[in-house]
Design a protein around this motif. Structure first.
Motif, mmCIF file in Angstrom:
data_model
loop_
_atom_site.group_PDB
_atom_site.id
_atom_site.type_symbol
_atom_site.label_atom_id
_atom_site.label_comp_id
_atom_site.label_asym_id
_atom_site.label_seq_id
_atom_site.Cartn_x
_atom_site.Cartn_y
_atom_site.Cartn_z
ATOM 1 N N LEU A 52 -25.325 56.935 26.004
ATOM 2 C CA LEU A 52 -24.607 58.184 25.756
ATOM 3 C C LEU A 52 -23.207 57.963 25.194
ATOM 4 C CD1 LEU A 52 -25.553 60.122 29.007
ATOM 5 C CD2 LEU A 52 -26.405 60.556 26.689
ATOM 6 N N ASN A 53 -22.608 56.831 25.497
ATOM 7 C CA ASN A 53 -21.224 56.556 25.103
ATOM 8 C C ASN A 53 -21.179 55.372 24.156
ATOM 9 O OD1 ASN A 53 -19.635 58.469 26.912
ATOM 10 N ND2 ASN A 53 -20.979 57.443 28.351
ATOM 11 N N THR A 54 -21.481 55.632 22.922
ATOM 12 C CA THR A 54 -21.512 54.553 21.931
ATOM 13 C C THR A 54 -20.142 54.285 21.326
ATOM 14 O OG1 THR A 54 -22.135 56.149 20.228
ATOM 15 C CG2 THR A 54 -23.924 54.962 21.345
ATOM 16 N N ASP A 55 -19.194 55.175 21.559
ATOM 17 C CA ASP A 55 -17.831 54.986 21.054
ATOM 18 C C ASP A 55 -17.197 53.773 21.733
ATOM 19 O OD1 ASP A 55 -15.300 55.199 20.012
ATOM 20 O OD2 ASP A 55 -14.806 57.075 21.036
ATOM 21 N N GLU A 56 -16.613 52.905 20.958
ATOM 22 C CA GLU A 56 -15.994 51.677 21.470
ATOM 23 C C GLU A 56 -14.925 51.976 22.521
ATOM 24 O OE1 GLU A 56 -16.035 47.653 21.691
ATOM 25 O OE2 GLU A 56 -17.255 48.800 20.300
ATOM 26 N N GLU A 57 -14.273 53.120 22.402
ATOM 27 C CA GLU A 57 -13.210 53.505 23.339
ATOM 28 C C GLU A 57 -13.751 53.861 24.724
ATOM 29 O OE1 GLU A 57 -9.705 54.076 22.624
ATOM 30 O OE2 GLU A 57 -10.138 52.819 20.888
ATOM 31 N N GLN A 58 -15.036 54.177 24.817
ATOM 32 C CA GLN A 58 -15.607 54.659 26.070
ATOM 33 C C GLN A 58 -16.609 53.680 26.678
ATOM 34 O OE1 GLN A 58 -17.236 58.558 25.542
ATOM 35 N NE2 GLN A 58 -15.370 59.371 24.684
ATOM 36 N N THR A 59 -16.534 52.432 26.307
ATOM 37 C CA THR A 59 -17.488 51.465 26.825
ATOM 38 C C THR A 59 -16.885 50.660 27.965
ATOM 39 O OG1 THR A 59 -16.814 49.844 25.187
ATOM 40 C CG2 THR A 59 -18.698 51.236 24.625
ATOM 41 N N CYS A 60 -17.756 50.050 28.745
ATOM 42 C CA CYS A 60 -17.334 49.174 29.828
ATOM 43 C C CYS A 60 -18.477 48.201 30.104
ATOM 44 C CB CYS A 60 -16.990 49.966 31.079
ATOM 45 S SG CYS A 60 -18.415 50.732 31.887
ATOM 46 N N CYS A 61 -18.225 47.225 30.942
ATOM 47 C CA CYS A 61 -19.276 46.277 31.313
ATOM 48 C C CYS A 61 -19.972 46.764 32.587
ATOM 49 C CB CYS A 61 -18.704 44.877 31.496
ATOM 50 S SG CYS A 61 -17.524 44.765 32.834
ATOM 51 N N LEU A 62 -21.106 46.167 32.881
ATOM 52 C CA LEU A 62 -21.888 46.560 34.053
ATOM 53 C C LEU A 62 -21.074 46.411 35.336
ATOM 54 C CD1 LEU A 62 -24.509 47.371 35.481
ATOM 55 C CD2 LEU A 62 -25.217 44.978 35.360
ATOM 56 N N SER A 63 -20.333 45.330 35.481
ATOM 57 C CA SER A 63 -19.576 45.123 36.727
ATOM 58 C C SER A 63 -18.512 46.198 36.927
ATOM 59 C CB SER A 63 -18.955 43.730 36.760
ATOM 60 O OG SER A 63 -18.037 43.567 35.714
ATOM 61 N N THR A 64 -17.893 46.670 35.852
ATOM 62 C CA THR A 64 -16.919 47.762 35.958
ATOM 63 C C THR A 64 -17.612 49.032 36.412
ATOM 64 O OG1 THR A 64 -15.523 46.806 34.237
ATOM 65 C CG2 THR A 64 -15.245 49.162 34.686
ATOM 66 N N TYR A 65 -18.765 49.320 35.806
ATOM 67 C CA TYR A 65 -19.523 50.523 36.176
ATOM 68 C C TYR A 65 -19.907 50.463 37.651
ATOM 69 C CZ TYR A 65 -22.748 54.441 35.716
ATOM 70 O OH TYR A 65 -23.371 55.653 35.860
ATOM 71 N N GLN A 66 -20.413 49.317 38.092
ATOM 72 C CA GLN A 66 -20.831 49.170 39.487
ATOM 73 C C GLN A 66 -19.644 49.262 40.444
ATOM 74 O OE1 GLN A 66 -23.075 45.494 39.017
ATOM 75 N NE2 GLN A 66 -24.990 46.619 39.252
ATOM 76 N N SER A 67 -18.481 48.783 40.042
ATOM 77 C CA SER A 67 -17.314 48.885 40.918
ATOM 78 C C SER A 67 -16.881 50.342 41.075
ATOM 79 C CB SER A 67 -16.165 48.013 40.424
ATOM 80 O OG SER A 67 -15.597 48.528 39.257
ATOM 81 N N VAL A 68 -17.030 51.148 40.028
ATOM 82 C CA VAL A 68 -16.715 52.574 40.135
ATOM 83 C C VAL A 68 -17.714 53.252 41.073
ATOM 84 C CG1 VAL A 68 -16.483 54.764 38.884
ATOM 85 C CG2 VAL A 68 -15.599 52.652 37.880
ATOM 86 N N VAL A 69 -18.980 52.880 40.990
ATOM 87 C CA VAL A 69 -19.991 53.425 41.908
ATOM 88 C C VAL A 69 -19.575 53.125 43.349
ATOM 89 C CG1 VAL A 69 -22.389 53.210 42.701
ATOM 90 C CG2 VAL A 69 -21.903 53.321 40.258
ATOM 91 N N ARG A 70 -19.170 51.894 43.620
ATOM 92 C CA ARG A 70 -18.732 51.514 44.975
ATOM 93 C C ARG A 70 -17.472 52.267 45.390
ATOM 94 N NH1 ARG A 70 -20.369 46.613 43.182
ATOM 95 N NH2 ARG A 70 -18.274 45.970 42.574
ATOM 96 N N GLU A 71 -16.497 52.353 44.490
ATOM 97 C CA GLU A 71 -15.241 53.044 44.812
ATOM 98 C C GLU A 71 -15.460 54.520 45.118
ATOM 99 O OE1 GLU A 71 -12.048 52.381 42.011
ATOM 100 O OE2 GLU A 71 -12.659 50.289 41.802
ATOM 101 N N MET A 72 -16.473 55.109 44.507
ATOM 102 C CA MET A 72 -16.786 56.517 44.767
ATOM 103 C C MET A 72 -17.550 56.692 46.070
ATOM 104 S SD MET A 72 -17.802 57.941 40.991
ATOM 105 C CE MET A 72 -18.103 59.621 41.569
ATOM 106 N N GLY A 73 -17.919 55.598 46.731
ATOM 107 C CA GLY A 73 -18.645 55.685 47.993
ATOM 108 C C GLY A 73 -20.097 56.075 47.813
#
Length: 82
Positions: A52-73
């Motif tokens: 969904l987010n193909t724009d270079e400005e809105q990308t991240c790596c898997l570990s960043t995504y997973q850390s946000v999932v954890r931070e959100m509880g």
């Protein structure tokens, strides 16, 4: 706005689109913990996020995504245990 903060907010919005719920069994002990179905994984969510987010400005790596999932509880749990 700082690009990192912007990406963090985009990730959070994507995770919220899955409608995590608070377990009625856990409200007293863990009121900030939310759950998604165990059939869904953070990797599946991340793959959709990338699509969904193909724009270079809105990308991240898997570990960043997973850390946000954890931070959100967010945890993954069987629907029958909600």
């Amino acid at each position: 706005m700082n690009n990192r903060i912007f990406v963090f907010k985009v990730i959070m919005a994507h995770i919220r689109s899955y409608n995590p719920v608070v377990s009625h069994y856990q409200r007293h002990n863990a009121p900030n913990r939310m759950y998604l179905p165990r059939t869904l994984t953070s990797i599946d969510m991340y793959e959709e996020f990338k699509a969904l987010n193909t724009d270079e400005e809105q990308t991240c790596c898997l570990s960043t995504y997973q850390s946000v999932v954890r931070e959100m509880g967010i945890s993954f749990k069987d629907r029958s245990k909600y």
